[in-house]
Scaffold this motif. Structure first.
Motif, PDB file in Angstrom:
ATOM      1  N   LEU A  93       5.626  45.630  -3.729  1.00 25.74           N
ATOM      2  CA  LEU A  93       6.887  45.291  -4.378  1.00 25.74           C
ATOM      3  C   LEU A  93       6.616  44.333  -5.519  1.00 25.74           C
ATOM      4  CD1 LEU A  93       8.998  44.352  -1.201  1.00 25.74           C
ATOM      5  CD2 LEU A  93       8.812  46.612  -2.239  1.00 25.74           C
ATOM      6  N   SER A  94       7.514  44.271  -6.469  1.00 25.19           N
ATOM      7  CA  SER A  94       7.387  43.296  -7.548  1.00 25.19           C
ATOM      8  C   SER A  94       8.750  43.018  -8.167  1.00 25.19           C
ATOM      9  CB  SER A  94       6.421  43.801  -8.627  1.00 25.19           C
ATOM     10  OG  SER A  94       6.013  42.730  -9.471  1.00 25.19           O
ATOM     11  N   ASP A  95       8.853  41.860  -8.832  1.00 28.62           N
ATOM     12  CA  ASP A  95      10.004  41.534  -9.670  1.00 28.62           C
ATOM     13  C   ASP A  95      11.331  41.722  -8.933  1.00 28.62           C
ATOM     14  OD1 ASP A  95       8.801  41.133 -12.628  1.00 28.62           O
ATOM     15  OD2 ASP A  95       7.659  42.638 -11.539  1.00 28.62           O
ATOM     16  N   LEU A 134      -3.391  45.039  -8.640  1.00 28.26           N
ATOM     17  CA  LEU A 134      -1.950  45.229  -8.487  1.00 28.26           C
ATOM     18  C   LEU A 134      -1.215  44.149  -9.270  1.00 28.26           C
ATOM     19  CD1 LEU A 134      -1.684  45.884  -4.628  1.00 28.26           C
ATOM     20  CD2 LEU A 134      -2.099  47.534  -6.461  1.00 28.26           C
ATOM     21  N   ALA A 135      -0.225  44.532 -10.058  1.00 32.58           N
ATOM     22  CA  ALA A 135       0.540  43.567 -10.852  1.00 32.58           C
ATOM     23  C   ALA A 135       1.940  44.102 -11.088  1.00 32.58           C
ATOM     24  CB  ALA A 135      -0.163  43.279 -12.182  1.00 32.58           C
ATOM     25  N   GLY A 136       2.760  43.268 -11.732  1.00 27.27           N
ATOM     26  CA  GLY A 136       4.125  43.637 -12.061  1.00 27.27           C
ATOM     27  C   GLY A 136       4.468  43.184 -13.464  1.00 27.27           C
ATOM     28  N   HIS A 137       5.545  42.378 -13.595  1.00 29.13           N
ATOM     29  CA  HIS A 137       5.943  41.688 -14.808  1.00 29.13           C
ATOM     30  C   HIS A 137       6.664  42.591 -15.812  1.00 29.13           C
ATOM     31  CE1 HIS A 137       6.013  38.528 -17.784  1.00 29.13           C
ATOM     32  NE2 HIS A 137       5.249  39.183 -18.620  1.00 29.13           N
ATOM     33  N   GLN A 153       0.505  49.232 -11.666  1.00 33.17           N
ATOM     34  CA  GLN A 153       1.655  48.400 -12.006  1.00 33.17           C
ATOM     35  C   GLN A 153       2.857  48.850 -11.170  1.00 33.17           C
ATOM     36  OE1 GLN A 153      -0.111  45.887 -14.223  1.00 33.17           O
ATOM     37  NE2 GLN A 153       2.083  45.856 -14.603  1.00 33.17           N
ATOM     38  N   ALA A 154       3.628  47.885 -10.701  1.00 34.07           N
ATOM     39  CA  ALA A 154       4.857  48.193  -9.978  1.00 34.07           C
ATOM     40  C   ALA A 154       6.053  47.977 -10.884  1.00 34.07           C
ATOM     41  CB  ALA A 154       4.980  47.316  -8.733  1.00 34.07           C
ATOM     42  N   PHE A 177       9.180  50.990  -6.082  1.00 35.85           N
ATOM     43  CA  PHE A 177       8.031  50.249  -5.556  1.00 35.85           C
ATOM     44  C   PHE A 177       6.960  51.243  -5.138  1.00 35.85           C
ATOM     45  CE2 PHE A 177      10.991  50.642  -1.967  1.00 35.85           C
ATOM     46  CZ  PHE A 177      10.178  51.048  -0.911  1.00 35.85           C
ATOM     47  N   ASN A 178       5.782  50.738  -4.814  1.00 33.70           N
ATOM     48  CA  ASN A 178       4.623  51.590  -4.560  1.00 33.70           C
ATOM     49  C   ASN A 178       4.227  51.581  -3.084  1.00 33.70           C
ATOM     50  OD1 ASN A 178       4.340  52.042  -7.367  1.00 33.70           O
ATOM     51  ND2 ASN A 178       3.070  50.216  -7.586  1.00 33.70           N
ATOM     52  N   ARG A 179       3.789  52.733  -2.621  1.00 33.41           N
ATOM     53  CA  ARG A 179       3.129  52.862  -1.317  1.00 33.41           C
ATOM     54  C   ARG A 179       1.679  53.254  -1.573  1.00 33.41           C
ATOM     55  NH1 ARG A 179       5.783  57.295   1.938  1.00 33.41           N
ATOM     56  NH2 ARG A 179       4.353  58.711   0.877  1.00 33.41           N
TER      57      ARG A 179
END
Length: 280
Positions: free
Chosen positions: A7-9, A188-191, A214-215, A230-232
């Motif tokens: 998950l992110s953000d 793994l990152a977001g933003h 990236q998520a 989101f990613n699995r």
């Protein structure tokens, strides 16, 4: 076979309660071994927003999920200047986690989180020399057969998002040297509120052999070209399957599943079809 939900953000304070509930329901159905949250728990780092994030985390943990998170730039106060520079992450450490660079080891994978949020930058992140040393030391002592995963909020690469190029975190070149030396497999990152995936060497020649994932934003109403998602990530030796779960206005559904294999020092996408509902 470890399963990670990425998950992110979340941006509590600029979130949708209905989507938050749907994330919790879907995470429960996925039965992950670890939930990774790559920053921006809040919209403006206000106490009530961190309290909402804390309640969300408590519900995940109460359901039996292990959670690893790192701060984002929105988790540092923007308008409270004194707090921004004197105690930027006090609320984060109170309500989310008092460890800013957490490590989680499980069968088949070692996950290290690095805090890239900084008081001096409005939006961009940075990696410190101490954190670069931590990357090297952490993965030096881990199981050589386990997948090595690094989590940051800010991407370590400049990425094209629509017509905009978002910058890499500061000192990213030094960090990428450490990542290459340490044999990190997955970043793994977001933003950027934008889900995508790249082979690191397609972005920077010296980047090593990591897969860059990236998520999108999981629960924020501030979207960029993509709906909430989101990613699995399902991990096997030398192989991972990445599935993007996308909000369709009613629930999260698996929209994209791709399998990647490590071959000749690079990640290559398999031509074999992957079931969207991969077995755990």
């Amino acid at each position: 076979m470890p399963r990670i939900i990425h998950l992110s953000d979340l941006h509590f304070g600029a979130h949708d309660d209905r989507i938050v509930a749907a994330v919790e329901e879907q995470v429960g159905a996925e039965q992950p071994d670890l939930v990774v949250i790559s920053g921006d728990f809040t919209q403006r780092a206000r106490t009530e927003q961190f309290q909402e994030a804390c309640r969300f985390l408590d519900r995940l943990k109460g359901a039996g999920h292990e959670v690893l998170g790192v701060p984002g730039n929105h988790d540092i106060p923007l308008y409270d200047v004194l707090r921004r520079f004197l105690s930027p992450l006090t609320r984060y450490t109170r309500y989310v986690d008092d460890v800013l660079c957490p490590v989680h080891e499980m069968a088949g994978a070692t996950v290290l989180g690095i805090n890239t949020a900084r008081s001096l930058t409005f939006k961009d992140g940075r990696v410190s020399h101490e954190q670069i040393d931590l990357i090297r030391k952490t993965f030096e002592r881990t199981d050589s057969e386990a997948m090595r995963i690094l989590v940051t909020h800010h991407p370590l690469f400049a990425l094209q998002i629509g017509d905009e190029v978002t910058p890499a975190a500061g000192r990213s070149e030094l960090a990428l040297d450490a990542i290459g030396d340490a044999g990190v497999d997955l970043l793994l990152a977001g933003h950027n509120h934008h889900a995508d995936v790249h082979d690191a060497r397609d972005l920077v020649t010296r980047a090593g052999s990591a897969l860059v994932v990236q998520a999108g934003t999981a629960t924020s109403i501030r979207v960029r070209e993509q709906p909430q998602s989101f990613n699995r990530i399902d991990i096997e030796p030398g192989t991972l399957t990445l599935t993007v779960l996308v909000w369709n206005g009613d629930r999260f559904e698996a929209e994209d599943a791709k399998r990647y294999r490590q071959q000749d020092g690079r990640w290559r996408m398999s031509e074999q079809d992957v079931p969207l509902e991969a077995a755990h």
